[in-house]
Enzyme design. Structure first.
Site, PDB file in Angstrom:
ATOM      1  N   ARG A   3       0.810  -1.234   0.000  1.00 15.65           N
ATOM      2  CA  ARG A   3       0.000   0.000   0.000  1.00 15.65           C
ATOM      3  C   ARG A   3       0.835   1.273   0.000  1.00 15.65           C
ATOM      4  NH1 ARG A   3      -3.000  -2.632   3.997  1.00 15.65           N
ATOM      5  NH2 ARG A   3      -4.661  -3.925   3.115  1.00 15.65           N
TER       6      ARG A   3
ATOM      7  N   LYS B 127       2.008  11.698 -11.912  1.00 16.23           N
ATOM      8  CA  LYS B 127       1.214  10.749 -12.694  1.00 16.23           C
ATOM      9  C   LYS B 127       2.017   9.469 -12.852  1.00 16.23           C
ATOM     10  CE  LYS B 127      -1.805  13.468 -15.694  1.00 16.23           C
ATOM     11  NZ  LYS B 127      -2.200  13.662 -17.101  1.00 16.23           N
TER      12      LYS B 127
ATOM     13  N   GLU C 204       8.265  18.222 -25.498  1.00 13.28           N
ATOM     14  CA  GLU C 204       7.561  18.708 -24.300  1.00 13.28           C
ATOM     15  C   GLU C 204       8.035  20.107 -23.915  1.00 13.28           C
ATOM     16  OE1 GLU C 204       4.968  17.214 -22.984  1.00 13.28           O
ATOM     17  OE2 GLU C 204       5.115  15.188 -23.808  1.00 13.28           O
TER      18      GLU C 204
ATOM     19  N   LYS D 164       5.473  23.359 -15.477  1.00 17.69           N
ATOM     20  CA  LYS D 164       4.656  22.199 -15.113  1.00 17.69           C
ATOM     21  C   LYS D 164       4.275  22.236 -13.639  1.00 17.69           C
ATOM     22  CE  LYS D 164       3.793  17.388 -15.620  1.00 17.69           C
ATOM     23  NZ  LYS D 164       4.132  16.098 -16.190  1.00 17.69           N
TER      24      LYS D 164
ATOM     25  N   GLU E  41      -5.928  16.742 -11.976  1.00 15.77           N
ATOM     26  CA  GLU E  41      -6.450  16.985 -13.334  1.00 15.77           C
ATOM     27  C   GLU E  41      -7.963  17.075 -13.403  1.00 15.77           C
ATOM     28  OE1 GLU E  41      -4.021  15.389 -16.642  1.00 15.77           O
ATOM     29  OE2 GLU E  41      -5.903  14.660 -17.445  1.00 15.77           O
TER      30      GLU E  41
ATOM     31  N   ARG F 297      -5.028  21.466 -15.127  1.00 11.44           N
ATOM     32  CA  ARG F 297      -3.922  20.583 -15.490  1.00 11.44           C
ATOM     33  C   ARG F 297      -4.074  20.001 -16.891  1.00 11.44           C
ATOM     34  NH1 ARG F 297      -0.730  15.998 -11.932  1.00 11.44           N
ATOM     35  NH2 ARG F 297       0.598  15.350 -13.662  1.00 11.44           N
TER      36      ARG F 297
ATOM     37  N   ASN G  56      -2.017  18.591 -21.641  1.00  9.67           N
ATOM     38  CA  ASN G  56      -2.292  17.564 -22.640  1.00  9.67           C
ATOM     39  C   ASN G  56      -2.357  18.116 -24.052  1.00  9.67           C
ATOM     40  OD1 ASN G  56      -2.654  15.112 -20.988  1.00  9.67           O
ATOM     41  ND2 ASN G  56      -4.232  16.349 -20.012  1.00  9.67           N
TER      42      ASN G  56
ATOM     43  N   HIS H  95      -1.526  16.002 -27.044  1.00  6.18           N
ATOM     44  CA  HIS H  95      -1.478  14.617 -26.573  1.00  6.18           C
ATOM     45  C   HIS H  95      -2.698  13.773 -26.938  1.00  6.18           C
ATOM     46  CE1 HIS H  95       2.061  15.977 -24.517  1.00  6.18           C
ATOM     47  NE2 HIS H  95       2.262  14.807 -23.949  1.00  6.18           N
TER      48      HIS H  95
ATOM     49  N   HIS I 138      -1.094  10.917 -28.572  1.00  6.25           N
ATOM     50  CA  HIS I 138      -1.159   9.587 -27.962  1.00  6.25           C
ATOM     51  C   HIS I 138      -1.757   8.567 -28.919  1.00  6.25           C
ATOM     52  CE1 HIS I 138      -0.860  10.246 -23.319  1.00  6.25           C
ATOM     53  NE2 HIS I 138       0.306  10.060 -23.892  1.00  6.25           N
TER      54      HIS I 138
ATOM     55  N   HIS J 146       7.832   8.957 -28.067  1.00  8.17           N
ATOM     56  CA  HIS J 146       6.720   9.756 -27.542  1.00  8.17           C
ATOM     57  C   HIS J 146       6.701  11.162 -28.127  1.00  8.17           C
ATOM     58  CE1 HIS J 146       3.720  11.219 -24.718  1.00  8.17           C
ATOM     59  NE2 HIS J 146       4.536  12.193 -24.367  1.00  8.17           N
TER      60      HIS J 146
END
Lengths: 342, 342
Positions: free
Chosen positions: A104, A126, A168, A205, A215, A219, A223, A226, A230, A246
């Protein structure tokens, strides 16, 4: 907010370890980072376990997580241990996810070694892995204990990797700093001051993430590029010879999504032309055929920012500005991809 | 703290769903809860997806998680969906873990249908799955949107299940409420007021968890009976014919750990005798052979509360009181198990 240090690892790592009392330390590496980066790190560690996984996005899945959890278990790691993720985005995202879920949650620290991970993946908490072909489909939000960024690692990178991470940097300028965009777009990648740009990207960022860690709103501007990016990346993942890094896919996403912003009268023709010209000069043009368009559009349906079956994008709203949650239809996406191809 | 409602589901479920705007709802069930509990729930749901998994602790693993994540993906679940976990501890722990990690976290609600889940698993945000034979080895802490407890579900339970859940009720009295312990120990299970005891247990647990959500300190007292109890449970998991329910194993843990507390002069002989007598009257005595002792002791080494190789327990510190982080040696544990066998 997690503590991000941009300084030589020989300074920041011993300082960090001294401040905490970890019961054990493990270092997560792949073949490349074990060879090129681990030698710069190991001197500052006492007894530790090395966990080595295969390099590449195609191993960012549950099965590799099992390997990592097993290694921690075999090393009798308790809840007071530390996992040091030494590598690019895959190592950071997956190692972070494994640490956040082992018993955990144990502590982890990111030592990003690629430009992409330094300016993006390592900041913001993330974490996750791909699942059934969907990127970062399984994961959590959790901040590392610290992020230790040392620009010296960038010297170990192949030029194509550096170029990928630079996408980026471009994104952070486009969404948040018009003056910086104006500065970088006049220089080729080799002429950029990367140390300074890393600090700039991390600051942009962090400022955004701080205001909206999970998000729910703001936030989402991170993206930009993206949604289609993506989808393009995922689409070519299944075609080994055409596979894109990427940032190379995000470059396609930034051009196509800039086109959409222009169509929606959010940016003028001058900015669209600037973006196109600069991105093509740095990345060239990816060869998309007419047959590629429909499956790429279909893949955007699984984007995590969507609501129901409606695709929503972060789109530029002027130079250095970005809006989010803008609905985009499938027809508009097809049009954008056709524009890119034309 | 998550919102816990103890009232008929016909009241609480529609109220909860009305308050939120979920983009989709899925209900996680197993064979038993689909048959006995789902009929009491489905009337209050509009369009929803049913995800059915196999019943039992032996399916609380990564492979079942993949089934759940796949089902959510196939139903095109976005981040605004809700997973309703309808069942006992396995459904709640595993469904919660899957929801907390799907697209980095969607909402989930617990509808615990066993006594064990109502008085323990559904409260406090511990989520997870077993891994390589270690209980709850992979997981996270995350609170559900709500916990809806309806005592009517207890009527659907086999008597052995009810008895198992009652072990956590006993535990909550022993660690936090001497007067209540004195009350329940004079009655057989069938004579207890379960609705009232469910509310009592939830209140005890919430009070503790609120002060220490991630188990850095005080929360560890909830682990009384669980260090040796978990080890006994894990040990017999591999022997299908001798397999114990969770509470049956915790009953063994409470007797052996009460013995250890007495050895360490933390409780007097009277309390030890009371605990022994009552627990044997409710649960009988599990048949442990001399050959079982060593492997059970070895299993305690993987307990998440340990620090390094030192086993630490939550031990009673008088009636209605409990201390934590008490170091216990392997020899002491062997002695406790031998005492139980004697």
């Amino acid at each position: 907010m997690s503590d991000v240090r941009i300084a030589p690892i020989a300074e920041t790592l011993p300082e960090f370890l001294e401040k905490h009392q970890f019961s054990a330390v493990a270092v997560l590496v792949d073949y490349h980072t074990q060879k090129f980066c681990y030698p710069l790190v190991k001197n500052w560690l006492s007894k530790h376990t090395i966990i080595r996984i295969k390099a590449g996005e195609e191993y960012k899945h549950l099965h590799t997580c099992e390997t990592i959890w097993e290694a921690l278990t075999n090393a009798n790691f308790d809840r007071h241990g530390l996992l040091l993720n030494l590598g690019g985005g895959v190592i950071g995202d997956m190692g972070g996810f494994c640490a956040a879920t082992y018993k955990r949650g144990i502590a982890f620290a990111q030592i990003p070694t690629t430009l992409l991970a330094q300016v993006d993946a390592s900041v913001g908490g993330k974490l996750g892995i791909d699942f059934h072909g969907f990127k970062n489909h399984i994961g959590v939000f959790k901040l590392p204990e610290t992020v230790l960024i040392d620009p010296v690692f960038l010297q170990t990178l192949p030029e194509r990797e550096l170029r990928s991470g630079f996408a980026e940097v471009i994104k952070h300028c486009l969404i948040a700093d018009a003056a910086k965009w104006d500065e970088i777009r006049r220089r080729d990648l080799t002429e950029q001051n990367l140390s300074e740009l890393v600090a700039h990207s991390v600051a942009v960022k962090q400022r955004v993430v701080e205001q909206d860690p999970t998000e729910k709103g703001l936030r989402k501007i991170l993206n930009f590029g993206h949604t289609l990016g993506h989808a393009v990346e995922t689409y070519f993942l299944a075609q080994p010879r055409k596979r894109l890094l990427h940032g190379e896919a995000i470059a396609v996403g930034m051009v196509t999504e800039a086109f959409l912003a222009h169509q929606k009268k959010m940016i003028d023709a001058t900015l669209l032309a600037e973006i196109e010209e600069y991105i093509f000069s740095v990345y060239g043009k990816v060869n998309l055929t007419g047959a590629d368009v429909e499956p790429i559009v279909a893949l955007t349906l699984q984007d995590k920012k969507n609501q129901g079956k409606q695709v929503r994008m972060a789109l530029l709203d002027g130079p250095g500005r970005c809006a989010f949650d803008i609905p985009v239809t499938r027809a508009e996406m097809r049009q954008a991809l056709d524009y890119y191809r034309g």
